[in-house]
Design an enzyme around this catalytic site. Structure first.
Site, PDB file in Angstrom:
ATOM      1  CB  SER A 142      37.057  -4.417  19.526  1.00 45.75           C
ATOM      2  OG  SER A 142      38.258  -4.088  18.861  1.00 45.75           O
ATOM      3  CE1 TYR A 155      34.408  -0.168  17.397  1.00 40.55           C
ATOM      4  CE2 TYR A 155      36.721  -0.707  17.701  1.00 40.55           C
ATOM      5  CZ  TYR A 155      35.449  -1.069  17.307  1.00 40.55           C
ATOM      6  OH  TYR A 155      35.226  -2.339  16.825  1.00 40.55           O
TER       7      TYR A 155
HETATM    8  N1  LIG Z   1      36.297  -5.750  11.358  1.00 38.02           N
HETATM    9  C1  LIG Z   1      37.153  -5.668  12.387  1.00 38.02           C
HETATM   10  O1  LIG Z   1      38.385  -5.570  12.201  1.00 38.02           O
HETATM   11  C2  LIG Z   1      36.627  -5.705  13.805  1.00 38.02           C
HETATM   12  C3  LIG Z   1      37.568  -5.784  14.841  1.00 38.02           C
HETATM   13  C4  LIG Z   1      37.111  -5.829  16.159  1.00 38.02           C
HETATM   14  C5  LIG Z   1      35.768  -5.804  16.406  1.00 38.02           C
HETATM   15  N2  LIG Z   1      34.875  -5.716  15.384  1.00 38.02           N
HETATM   16  C6  LIG Z   1      33.456  -5.696  15.724  1.00 38.02           C
HETATM   17  O2  LIG Z   1      32.821  -6.725  15.014  1.00 38.02           O
HETATM   18  C7  LIG Z   1      31.434  -6.425  14.903  1.00 38.02           C
HETATM   19  C8  LIG Z   1      30.978  -6.711  13.493  1.00 38.02           C
HETATM   20  O3  LIG Z   1      31.606  -5.813  12.601  1.00 38.02           O
HETATM   21  P1  LIG Z   1      32.151  -6.241  11.157  1.00 38.02           P
HETATM   22  O4  LIG Z   1      33.625  -6.209  11.203  1.00 38.02           O
HETATM   23  O5  LIG Z   1      31.457  -7.492  10.750  1.00 38.02           O
HETATM   24  O6  LIG Z   1      31.729  -5.009  10.251  1.00 38.02           O
HETATM   25  P2  LIG Z   1      30.482  -4.735   9.312  1.00 38.02           P
HETATM   26  O7  LIG Z   1      30.341  -5.815   8.314  1.00 38.02           O
HETATM   27  O8  LIG Z   1      30.661  -3.334   8.851  1.00 38.02           O
HETATM   28  O9  LIG Z   1      29.244  -4.843  10.310  1.00 38.02           O
HETATM   29  C9  LIG Z   1      28.833  -3.831  11.167  1.00 38.02           C
HETATM   30  C10 LIG Z   1      27.367  -4.082  11.429  1.00 38.02           C
HETATM   31  O10 LIG Z   1      26.878  -3.217  12.428  1.00 38.02           O
HETATM   32  C11 LIG Z   1      25.617  -2.749  11.991  1.00 38.02           C
HETATM   33  N3  LIG Z   1      25.234  -1.498  12.614  1.00 38.02           N
HETATM   34  C12 LIG Z   1      25.927  -0.344  12.661  1.00 38.02           C
HETATM   35  N4  LIG Z   1      25.207   0.578  13.326  1.00 38.02           N
HETATM   36  C13 LIG Z   1      24.049  -0.013  13.688  1.00 38.02           C
HETATM   37  C14 LIG Z   1      22.899   0.412  14.383  1.00 38.02           C
HETATM   38  N5  LIG Z   1      22.781   1.661  14.849  1.00 38.02           N
HETATM   39  N6  LIG Z   1      21.899  -0.471  14.587  1.00 38.02           N
HETATM   40  C15 LIG Z   1      21.993  -1.725  14.121  1.00 38.02           C
HETATM   41  N7  LIG Z   1      23.044  -2.188  13.441  1.00 38.02           N
HETATM   42  C16 LIG Z   1      24.058  -1.331  13.237  1.00 38.02           C
HETATM   43  C17 LIG Z   1      25.786  -2.594  10.496  1.00 38.02           C
HETATM   44  O11 LIG Z   1      24.517  -2.504   9.901  1.00 38.02           O
HETATM   45  P3  LIG Z   1      24.306  -1.758   8.496  1.00 38.02           P
HETATM   46  O12 LIG Z   1      24.684  -2.771   7.483  1.00 38.02           O
HETATM   47  O13 LIG Z   1      22.866  -1.414   8.510  1.00 38.02           O
HETATM   48  O14 LIG Z   1      25.206  -0.555   8.508  1.00 38.02           O
HETATM   49  C18 LIG Z   1      26.516  -3.872  10.180  1.00 38.02           C
HETATM   50  O15 LIG Z   1      25.647  -4.961  10.077  1.00 38.02           O
HETATM   51  C19 LIG Z   1      31.284  -4.971  15.347  1.00 38.02           C
HETATM   52  O16 LIG Z   1      30.775  -4.945  16.667  1.00 38.02           O
HETATM   53  C20 LIG Z   1      32.700  -4.459  15.329  1.00 38.02           C
HETATM   54  O17 LIG Z   1      32.872  -3.385  16.236  1.00 38.02           O
HETATM   55  C21 LIG Z   1      35.275  -5.677  14.082  1.00 38.02           C
END
Ligand SMILES: NC(=O)c1ccc[n+]([C@@H]2O[C@H](COP(=O)([O-])OP(=O)(O)OC[C@H]3O[C@@H](n4cnc5c(N)ncnc54)[C@H](OP(=O)(O)O)[C@@H]3O)[C@@H](O)[C@H]2O)c1
Length: 249
Positions: A142, A155
């Site tokens: 991130s 984070y």
């Molecule tokens: N959205 C943003 O603005 C943003 C910005 C920078 C970085 N990111 C990064 O992008 C990545 C994807 O996130 P996203 O934005 O696509 O959000 P998201 O749709 O909420 O996805 C998060 C994912 O992480 C999984 N997860 C959480 N805890 C877990 C665990 N203990 N074991 C296995 N899986 C777990 C969730 O699974 P469940 O469905 O089972 O909860 C979900 O599939 C993450 O690494 C996040 O930090 C996101």
């Protein structure tokens, strides 16, 4: 962008960004091995990818903080298609910063899901890719990892630590012919950010997923998603600490 059909592992496949990246691979006839925590949602993503052209889709349940199981599932994924070409590690969770400040347990849990668990997954994966002498490891960190801020430094520390881990891993695996791609999204409209007010810097999960696919296929070392976060974070990183610590960020 045309790609050969790949064998792709997606850890955290129910993530909105990862599911969109997987859709692009599916359209090119990839074979995909998906992991996630929720069987129903994982199967829904798998069914969607089959409809979109994936040659094969296998799934395994994995809570990434179950470190012992990470190695077992990596073995399953490797065996499913006789090796892997790409591994995308996308799971993560945005913690409540106030809770992380109040109790060490909350802070440690946030570091685990966003950093330590990725190391548990990447260590056996890296050894397999290194022995195979090819492939690409792509990991979602991130922009929050680029500089610690009072509003989300736990984070940020996890993502920053992961970023540094990937830097070293890239340096190690380069000679083996294995690429390590660090994907750094800014604000993406996903369930993770659903509670945040959406400003002009937000992009859709679809745009982020497609950018991630491009970066992986081009073997980029570090890809900001979208690109405009690179100059933004360049400025943020360049601010002197004496000034930065006075800002409310
Ligand atoms: N959205 C943003 O603005 C943003 C910005 C920078 C970085 N990111 C990064 O992008 C990545 C994807 O996130 P996203 O934005 O696509 O959000 P998201 O749709 O909420 O996805 C998060 C994912 O992480 C999984 N997860 C959480 N805890 C877990 C665990 N203990 N074991 C296995 N899986 C777990 C969730 O699974 P469940 O469905 O089972 O909860 C979900 O599939 C993450 O690494 C996040 O930090 C996101």
């Amino acid at each position: 962008m045309a790609t050969d059909p790949r064998r792709v592992l997606v850890v955290g496949a129910t993530s909105a960004i990862a599911a969109e990246t997987a859709r692009v691979y599916a359209a090119y006839g990839a074979r995909l091995f998906l992991t996630g925590r929720d069987a129903g949602r994982l199967e829904a993503v798998a069914a969607d990818l089959r409809v979109r052209g994936a040659l094969a889709v296998e799934t395994a349940l994995l809570d990434a903080t179950d470190h012992a199981r990470c190695g077992v599932v990596i073995q399953q994924a490797w065996d499913a298609f006789g090796g892997l070409d790409v591994a995308l590690i996308a799971h993560g969770a945005l913690p409540d910063q106030a809770r992380c400040q109040a109790t060490a347990d909350a802070a440690i849990a946030a570091l685990d899901v966003n950093f330590v668990s990725a190391v548990a997954i990447l260590t056996p994966l890296a050894n397999r890719f290194e022995a195979a002498g090819r492939g690409c490891l792509a990991v979602v960190t991130s922009v929050a990892g680029d500089r610690g801020r009072q509003s989300n430094y736990v984070y940020g520390a996890a993502k920053g630590g992961l970023d540094r881990f990937l830097q070293g891993l890239r340096n190690r695996l380069h000679r083996a012919g294995v690429a390590v791609v660090t994907l750094k999204p800014g604000f993406v409209d996903t369930p993770m950010t659903a509670a945040m007010p959406q400003g002009p810097l937000f992009v859709s999960a679809r745009r982020a997923g497609r950018a991630a696919h491009r970066a992986i296929e081009r073997r980029r070392d570090v890809a900001y998603i979208p690109w405009f976060w690179r100059p933004i974070m360049g400025v943020v990183r360049a601010l002197p600490e004496a000034l930065f610590k006075r800002l409310r960020l």
